[in-house]
Design a protein around this motif. Sequence first.
Motif, PDB file in Angstrom:
ATOM      1  N   LEU A  37       0.830  -1.204   0.000  1.00  0.00           N
ATOM      2  CA  LEU A  37       0.000   0.000   0.000  1.00  0.00           C
ATOM      3  C   LEU A  37       0.867   1.257   0.000  1.00  0.00           C
ATOM      4  CD1 LEU A  37      -2.837  -0.964   2.518  1.00  0.00           C
ATOM      5  CD2 LEU A  37      -3.075  -0.556   0.064  1.00  0.00           C
ATOM      6  N   LEU A  38       1.998   1.206   0.710  1.00  0.00           N
ATOM      7  CA  LEU A  38       2.906   2.351   0.720  1.00  0.00           C
ATOM      8  C   LEU A  38       3.434   2.633  -0.692  1.00  0.00           C
ATOM      9  CD1 LEU A  38       4.633   4.507   2.095  1.00  0.00           C
ATOM     10  CD2 LEU A  38       6.300   2.707   2.634  1.00  0.00           C
ATOM     11  N   ALA A  39       3.836   1.573  -1.397  1.00  0.00           N
ATOM     12  CA  ALA A  39       4.338   1.750  -2.770  1.00  0.00           C
ATOM     13  C   ALA A  39       3.255   2.330  -3.672  1.00  0.00           C
ATOM     14  CB  ALA A  39       4.830   0.414  -3.312  1.00  0.00           C
ATOM     15  N   ASN A  40       2.011   1.861  -3.508  1.00  0.00           N
ATOM     16  CA  ASN A  40       0.908   2.390  -4.320  1.00  0.00           C
ATOM     17  C   ASN A  40       0.608   3.848  -3.967  1.00  0.00           C
ATOM     18  OD1 ASN A  40       0.575  -0.140  -5.517  1.00  0.00           O
ATOM     19  ND2 ASN A  40      -0.814  -0.823  -3.917  1.00  0.00           N
ATOM     20  N   ALA A  41       0.677   4.149  -2.671  1.00  0.00           N
ATOM     21  CA  ALA A  41       0.390   5.519  -2.232  1.00  0.00           C
ATOM     22  C   ALA A  41       1.430   6.495  -2.767  1.00  0.00           C
ATOM     23  CB  ALA A  41       0.347   5.576  -0.708  1.00  0.00           C
ATOM     24  N   GLU A  42       2.681   6.059  -2.879  1.00  0.00           N
ATOM     25  CA  GLU A  42       3.735   6.942  -3.384  1.00  0.00           C
ATOM     26  C   GLU A  42       3.510   7.304  -4.846  1.00  0.00           C
ATOM     27  OE1 GLU A  42       7.281   4.789  -2.563  1.00  0.00           O
ATOM     28  OE2 GLU A  42       7.371   5.413  -0.466  1.00  0.00           O
ATOM     29  N   LEU A  43       2.829   6.441  -5.580  1.00  0.00           N
ATOM     30  CA  LEU A  43       2.534   6.748  -6.980  1.00  0.00           C
ATOM     31  C   LEU A  43       1.440   7.809  -7.091  1.00  0.00           C
ATOM     32  CD1 LEU A  43       3.319   5.908  -9.862  1.00  0.00           C
ATOM     33  CD2 LEU A  43       1.439   4.273  -9.804  1.00  0.00           C
ATOM     34  N   ILE A  44       0.440   7.725  -6.228  1.00  0.00           N
ATOM     35  CA  ILE A  44      -0.659   8.698  -6.242  1.00  0.00           C
ATOM     36  C   ILE A  44      -0.246   9.995  -5.555  1.00  0.00           C
ATOM     37  CG2 ILE A  44      -3.041   9.115  -5.522  1.00  0.00           C
ATOM     38  CD1 ILE A  44      -2.817   7.052  -7.698  1.00  0.00           C
ATOM     39  N   HIS A  45       0.577   9.885  -4.513  1.00  0.00           N
ATOM     40  CA  HIS A  45       1.026  11.056  -3.750  1.00  0.00           C
ATOM     41  C   HIS A  45       2.554  11.118  -3.815  1.00  0.00           C
ATOM     42  CE1 HIS A  45      -3.054  11.257  -2.044  1.00  0.00           C
ATOM     43  NE2 HIS A  45      -2.955   9.951  -1.858  1.00  0.00           N
ATOM     44  N   PRO A  46       3.116  11.713  -4.851  1.00  0.00           N
ATOM     45  CA  PRO A  46       4.580  11.703  -5.047  1.00  0.00           C
ATOM     46  C   PRO A  46       5.370  12.267  -3.874  1.00  0.00           C
ATOM     47  CG  PRO A  46       3.454  12.493  -7.022  1.00  0.00           C
ATOM     48  CD  PRO A  46       2.417  12.397  -5.950  1.00  0.00           C
ATOM     49  N   ALA A  47       4.757  13.146  -3.073  1.00  0.00           N
ATOM     50  CA  ALA A  47       5.481  13.736  -1.944  1.00  0.00           C
ATOM     51  C   ALA A  47       5.903  12.678  -0.921  1.00  0.00           C
ATOM     52  CB  ALA A  47       4.610  14.796  -1.265  1.00  0.00           C
ATOM     53  N   LEU A  48       5.219  11.548  -0.907  1.00  0.00           N
ATOM     54  CA  LEU A  48       5.560  10.491   0.050  1.00  0.00           C
ATOM     55  C   LEU A  48       6.920   9.869  -0.242  1.00  0.00           C
ATOM     56  CD1 LEU A  48       2.168   8.574   0.481  1.00  0.00           C
ATOM     57  CD2 LEU A  48       3.163  10.314   1.957  1.00  0.00           C
ATOM     58  N   HIS A  49       7.418  10.009  -1.460  1.00  0.00           N
ATOM     59  CA  HIS A  49       8.724   9.437  -1.802  1.00  0.00           C
ATOM     60  C   HIS A  49       9.812   9.948  -0.857  1.00  0.00           C
ATOM     61  CE1 HIS A  49       8.046   7.082  -5.422  1.00  0.00           C
ATOM     62  NE2 HIS A  49       7.238   8.014  -5.877  1.00  0.00           N
ATOM     63  N   GLU A  50       9.698  11.212  -0.471  1.00  0.00           N
ATOM     64  CA  GLU A  50      10.730  11.813   0.362  1.00  0.00           C
ATOM     65  C   GLU A  50      10.690  11.278   1.789  1.00  0.00           C
ATOM     66  OE1 GLU A  50       9.904  15.934  -0.046  1.00  0.00           O
ATOM     67  OE2 GLU A  50      10.702  16.065  -2.082  1.00  0.00           O
ATOM     68  N   ARG A  51       9.597  10.622   2.160  1.00  0.00           N
ATOM     69  CA  ARG A  51       9.481  10.054   3.507  1.00  0.00           C
ATOM     70  C   ARG A  51       9.412   8.525   3.458  1.00  0.00           C
ATOM     71  NH1 ARG A  51       8.280  14.329   6.873  1.00  0.00           N
ATOM     72  NH2 ARG A  51       7.269  16.148   5.931  1.00  0.00           N
ATOM     73  N   HIS A  52       9.916   7.970   2.374  1.00  0.00           N
ATOM     74  CA  HIS A  52       9.799   6.527   2.159  1.00  0.00           C
ATOM     75  C   HIS A  52      10.417   5.721   3.303  1.00  0.00           C
ATOM     76  CE1 HIS A  52       9.652   2.735  -0.062  1.00  0.00           C
ATOM     77  NE2 HIS A  52      10.928   2.559   0.249  1.00  0.00           N
TER      78      HIS A  52
END
Length: 755
Positions: free
Chosen positions: A240-255
């Motif tokens: 779910l985290l990987a999917n969320a990073e695609l919809i919300h690119p800002a999450l990449h920085e907090r991966h």
Amino acid sequence: MSTGDSRHLSSSPAKRSRLWFGTSLRQFLKAELKDSPARRVAATRLFVVSLTIALVSQTLHVPPLGAISILICLSYDAYANAGQSLAFGMRQLGYLIVTTLVSVLTLMLAGNDPWLLLSLSFIILALALFHARLIAWPTGIALWYSVAVLYSPSTPDENIYHALWNIPIIGVLGLGTWTVVHLAIKPQDPLKLLKADIATQLAAVEYIFSARLADAGAHSPRPDAPMHAAAGSLGKLLGLLANAELIHPALHERHETYRALLLEIDGLRQLADWLNQVLAAEYRAQPMTPEKLNVYRALQSACAKLRQGVAESHDVSGEITRLLTDDVLQNYARETNPSLLAALWRALQRIAGLMQDLHQPIAAADSKDINAGFDDKPVKSWLPTWFGYEFWATHADSLQFGIKFSLGAILCMLIVESLGWPDINTAIPTCLVAAQTSLGADYRLSLLRVSGAAVGGVCAYFYVLVFQSQLDTIVGFMLATTPFWALAAWITAGSERIAYLGRQLGFSFALFVLHDFGAVTDLYLPRDRVIGILLGLIVMGIIDYALWPRRSIVLARHHGVSALRTLANFTIRLPDVSHLLNYTLPLRLSAEKELAVAQDLLAHAVLEPDARVADKVHERAALRAIFKDASHLSGLLQVRKRYRLLSGQRFADFPVELQKHSRAFDAALAAALERIALVMQGERQVSQVELAGHKALLHQSYIEHHRIDSLADDLAVEWELRFILDQQIVELIEKIEKTALDSVSYLRKSGSSMF
């Protein structure tokens, strides 16, 4: 999942169990066709996709690739969230473009040279299947290539034309429609799903703390939450985290922060679950001291605050800090007396700190190194790994897999061409679609493929005889075919035990009604399609036995051995908690994956020809018990690792003798697991490891160093729980070892081969 083994091998229930997973046909259909809200959404998506593709195909009279598009779309996950849908559509479109380019180049270079075309096609299909097996992703490259190049090898010019149509039809019409429909019909934000699952896990832990307070007679509100999270929940959360990073690119920085948070919450749940399971009635009935009650109240309140913070997306770290003051914990247990409650306390503090990082500006959060102190990073070579011999030796099974099924497709093409019967060319994709991990999986998919094709053919004939003569508009076509698309969509939205039947039903029906523009007059198509499928299955069945046959039970044993060796690495004592993310997480996911694959393979093993032989029944039962115990052992070893790192123990301050006994016990656990792996591989004369002796020496050393005999009752119980954990681990390993030895001994006495 029941695999359908039966003690009464000659009775009729045994026959039913092999085909219907241990139930009768009526029970199987009742379970697999059951209604649910999620299934309605999934079936609606598939129905809209199928109907849209069918209407566009009939309206625009595009080349007959609409049926292929429907098959592809029915093969994808109908339950995908918004992130999954977008990722899948984009990735598959990329694979489609690559396939089209490869197909066109192959036809241009070798279209007029049959033997060169066969050779190139064999290599391309083998590599495509190898790639699909390697990444465990349904690429479709081999299937799309076979349709474009191998269906009519004698007409390369027309094939180039049809290959170029793959992108607009399969890509835009098929993948595009699938993606748009999934993003339009009740799309699910993976970030919201992730937060909901995190809150559920925290609620489960809060429930356990509330139950302990209730045991002591202290009133506390209990959240409405399940007692245990679902198996494999950590892998689901990371997905779910990987999917969320695609919809919300800002999450990449907090991966990395999110990964650490998910691992900590999973560890907290494991600790709390184990505490809840191990406490017997007599322990629960013992009164708690006021200090211990204060610890439990603080833990429960902290869980409730964290759950509320996750659900409402706000920072509650300040409130958690005020709740989890070290004075409250040290009034109950000093650092010299490690306890499970201290481990839970520290885990909640770490979770609160990570949640605080998520609500800080990126620059401030990045100043903290989550993996500080972790220096064990692999050195990367400048050459790709697939240039080396070790890569191909490691993945020899996947390479054999690609060669075997590629050869089957080429042979089927030669048979179709030699017979001059192009309408049975469904034999070619059958070899590629039926490409599964083992013989048992091949047989199960083959049964579903034949059954689905037959039911789809019956539906097609029913459509022609009842509806077609009364239709003369596209609206009539839509109304008449709607029930059949709906039936295929509903079956496909079921579990994997029946979903493939629905895909084949929809494909067979689509292949018939979308074969040409206007009314269907070629009534032989369903018959020839089934004949082609049977031809493909026969060819692959012969090749499966003649060329690298892969038995399900043998592969399950191999995966079990790999899982046990991975679990052996869990026994290593880590220097500090900073190593948990980069060391423990990969091992955890690897062990769970290996055990899940092994259990799936056992489910397929019941369909293999000798599945009802007594030796095979006994071996499956033994392996099933081993995998179940290994899964339990994995959880206990993770609880033990977190207890050691978070409970307050300072290993460097322990006496040299105690450290020596601790390291010896760790080494004995790893050696015992390695021994079991060797036994399962059929090795003889493996020296036995004495676990009980090492455990007794370690426990006696703990008793002497910490003066456990003189501790208060509550603290003595904490140490008793610690010893129970070690005892459970030892007993599980001994049980697994005994099962493995008994299984191997039985097979040797009966003269049966394990490999």
